[in-house]
Design an enzyme around this catalytic site. Structure first.
Site, short mmCIF file in Angstrom:
data_model
loop_
_atom_site.label_atom_id
_atom_site.label_comp_id
_atom_site.label_asym_id
_atom_site.label_seq_id
_atom_site.Cartn_x
_atom_site.Cartn_y
_atom_site.Cartn_z
N GLY A 126 0.81 -1.21 0.00
CA GLY A 126 0.00 0.00 0.00
C GLY A 126 0.84 1.26 0.00
CE LYS A 157 7.69 -0.29 5.41
NZ LYS A 157 8.22 -1.18 6.45
CG ASP A 177 0.37 -8.53 6.82
OD1 ASP A 177 -0.05 -9.02 7.87
OD2 ASP A 177 0.53 -7.30 6.66
P1 AMP Z 1 2.08 -3.05 8.19
O1 AMP Z 1 1.33 -3.45 9.42
O2 AMP Z 1 2.93 -1.82 8.38
O3 AMP Z 1 2.84 -4.16 7.62
O4 AMP Z 1 0.99 -2.60 7.13
C1 AMP Z 1 -0.13 -3.39 6.83
C2 AMP Z 1 -0.73 -2.98 5.51
O5 AMP Z 1 -1.08 -1.59 5.52
C3 AMP Z 1 0.20 -3.16 4.33
O6 AMP Z 1 -0.56 -3.68 3.28
C4 AMP Z 1 0.68 -1.78 4.05
O7 AMP Z 1 1.06 -1.61 2.70
C5 AMP Z 1 -0.51 -0.93 4.42
N1 AMP Z 1 -0.12 0.43 4.81
C6 AMP Z 1 0.55 0.79 5.91
N2 AMP Z 1 0.76 2.12 5.94
C7 AMP Z 1 0.21 2.64 4.81
C8 AMP Z 1 0.10 3.95 4.25
N3 AMP Z 1 0.60 5.03 4.85
N4 AMP Z 1 -0.53 4.06 3.07
C9 AMP Z 1 -1.05 3.00 2.45
N5 AMP Z 1 -0.97 1.75 2.92
C10 AMP Z 1 -0.35 1.55 4.08
MG MG Z 2 3.73 -5.23 6.59
#
Ligand code: AMP
Ligand code: MG
Length: 472
Positions: free
Chosen positions: A88, A109, A244
């Site tokens: 994302g 990232k 994930d």
């Molecule tokens: P994480 O817990 O950081 O691994 O994130 C979980 C999901 O949320 C992943 O699919 C990320 O790509 C998405 N995500 C986290 N932060 C953002 C953001 N600022 N914008 C878009 N997607 C995000």
């Molecule tokens: Mg992640």
């Protein structure tokens, strides 16, 4: 362009439903903050001038040979299944085969929105970018499998969180970004062809010796058991062990709220969103079994006989706790200067940890002090420590070179939370000196560095960081 990245992409050759091809959203004024020259050399990258590096590693310029894409995956987040997640706020630029012949991903990232951004802005701010840079490089220097950090770039744009913050992009290097959630994505959609293609790709890339999905599952279980055991041995708390964020390669990935314990307590939690302690220090050994059970579940359709597969995979999962216990003991044994495979050593380890818990002893410093013979100063119940010490010394009789072994297994320096937070505040104010100092000292964590004793000091009461944040 003088910068040259010898891309050799393979994920981009998987079926189009594995990802969305797109370029990064541009940023207004990229400025290179950090670049990992040694890692770049390892990757066979010929580097360019800072402007060029800033342009490429902010996403503003697409380097020759790159095939940028956002990967799709699914995942259990805190136990609840999301059938579609994905990059994302990240983009895979492509892969290189490094100078050691290992295939590695290069990923941006914080590079902007993708079809998988949901409500997010696709951006990252400077704090989590420098946090992940520092923690992943420290993890590598500690000798634990991890993704790496190649670059950090300020974007010149603002990011809106609880406050208005400076935007940044991290360039991450990984053996791959294939997650348990990637398998879950195809399994949940009953896309057997996709699942099969993912299996073949993963097997060829990470476990070429595996001759079947069952053998690959065993190999992943092994790698993850070893990984989590190493985390436990250095007081590391990942903080968000969602499926994930669990890599098929067995590398530590996604440092969001990750933290190291100061004083030892087995139920320590730092992550602000982990209200129930699902990912507490000592739960990591249980959660990784749960995560491997999800991987096993997703892999069942790869097997010709479902009932037989379930029986075989269930046995592999059921055997995992004992495997983790063995890996944990193997990781802790050298911390006490021990070799061999005496199962009684587990009692010695656990009794010391109990003493440390009762006395709120500093995890890192207590183990480091064992080699120096002054660990007694770290605990409160001196009589109990003396009794433990006698047993330990009796066991050590059988060992040669215990001190050197302890010095090589018990780091002097870890990225302490209060130092990391202070580093971020300084960086936001434009001062990168604390980051550079931490990065330098943590690149050699098992060596005492004269003049840097201060970085071994646990936080004072007013310095304690009680919570860490995902930084999303
Ligand atoms: P994480 O817990 O950081 O691994 O994130 C979980 C999901 O949320 C992943 O699919 C990320 O790509 C998405 N995500 C986290 N932060 C953002 C953001 N600022 N914008 C878009 N997607 C995000
Ligand atoms: Mg992640």
């Amino acid at each position: 362009m003088t910068l040259h990245i010898p891309f050799d992409n393979s994920y981009a050759n998987l079926p189009p439903r594995f990802y969305t091809r797109q370029v990064a959203q541009s940023v207004s004024a990229p400025r290179l903050l950090v670049f990992n020259d040694r890692l770049a050399a390892d990757l066979g990258i010929r580097t360019g001038d800072p402007e060029e590096l800033a342009a490429v590693f902010s996403g503003n310029a697409v380097p020759e040979g790159a095939a940028p894409l956002a990967q799709v995956y699914a995942g259990h987040q805190f136990g609840g299944f999301s059938p579609q997640l994905g990059d994302g706020r990240a983009l895979l630029l492509g892969e290189v085969v490094d100078v050691h012949g290992r295939r590695r991903d290069i990923q941006l990232k914080g590079s902007g929105q993708t079809p998988y951004s949901r409500m997010g802005d696709g951006r990252a701010w400077l704090g989590p970018v420098l946090r992940e840079y520092l923690l992943s490089e420290a993890m590598n220097a500690l000798g634990v499998p991890t993704t790496r950090a190649l670059a950090a770039v300020l974007t010149g744009d603002r990011v809106y969180r609880e406050a208005v913050l400076p935007g940044a992009v991290l360039t991450r290097v990984a053996a791959s970004h294939i997650r348990v959630g990637t398998f879950q994505y195809f399994a949940a959609r009953r896309d057997l062809e996709g699942l099969q293609a993912l299996y073949e790709h993963t097997r060829a890339r990470h476990y070429p010796a595996a001759q079947s999905p069952a053998q690959m599952l065993e190999a992943v279980i092994d790698a993850q058991a070893r990984l989590v055991a190493r985390w436990l041995s250095i007081g590391f708390i990942h903080g968000v062990m969602n499926t994930d964020n669990t890599s098929l390669s067995g590398e530590t990935i996604d440092y969001g709220p990750a933290a190291y314990m100061d004083s030892y307590h087995p139920t320590t939690v730092y992550s602000s969103i982990d209200a129930h302690g699902r990912y507490a220090y000592d739960n990591q050994a249980h959660v990784i079994v749960w995560n491997m059970a999800q991987l096993a579940t997703a892999m069942v359709p790869l097997m010709p006989d479902t009932d037989a597969a379930i029986a075989e995979f269930t046995a592999a999962i059921n055997a995992m706790p004992a495997r983790i216990a063995a890996e944990r003991l193997a990781a802790f044994r050298p911390k006490l200067g021990l070799t061999g495979d005496d199962p009684e050593d587990a009692v010695l380890v656990d009794d010391l940890l109990a003493l440390m818990q009762a006395g709120q002893a500093d995890f890192t410093n207590t183990f480091r002090a064992l080699a120096r013979g002054n660990a007694r100063d770290q605990v409160t119940d001196r009589a109990a420590y003396d009794a433990w010490h006698r047993r330990w010394q009796a066991r050590l009789q059988a060992e040669d070179g215990a001190e050197a072994r302890m010095m090589a297994a018990n780091p002097a320096y870890i990225p302490r939370n209060h130092r990391v937070e202070a580093m971020i505040q300084a960086a936001v104010a434009g001062d990168m000196a604390p980051f550079e100092r931490l990065l330098r000292v943590l690149s050699d964590p098992y060596t005492d560095q004269p003049g840097e004793e201060e970085l071994t000091r646990p936080p004072l009461v007013h310095e304690v960081v009680a919570q860490t944040f995902c930084g999303t």
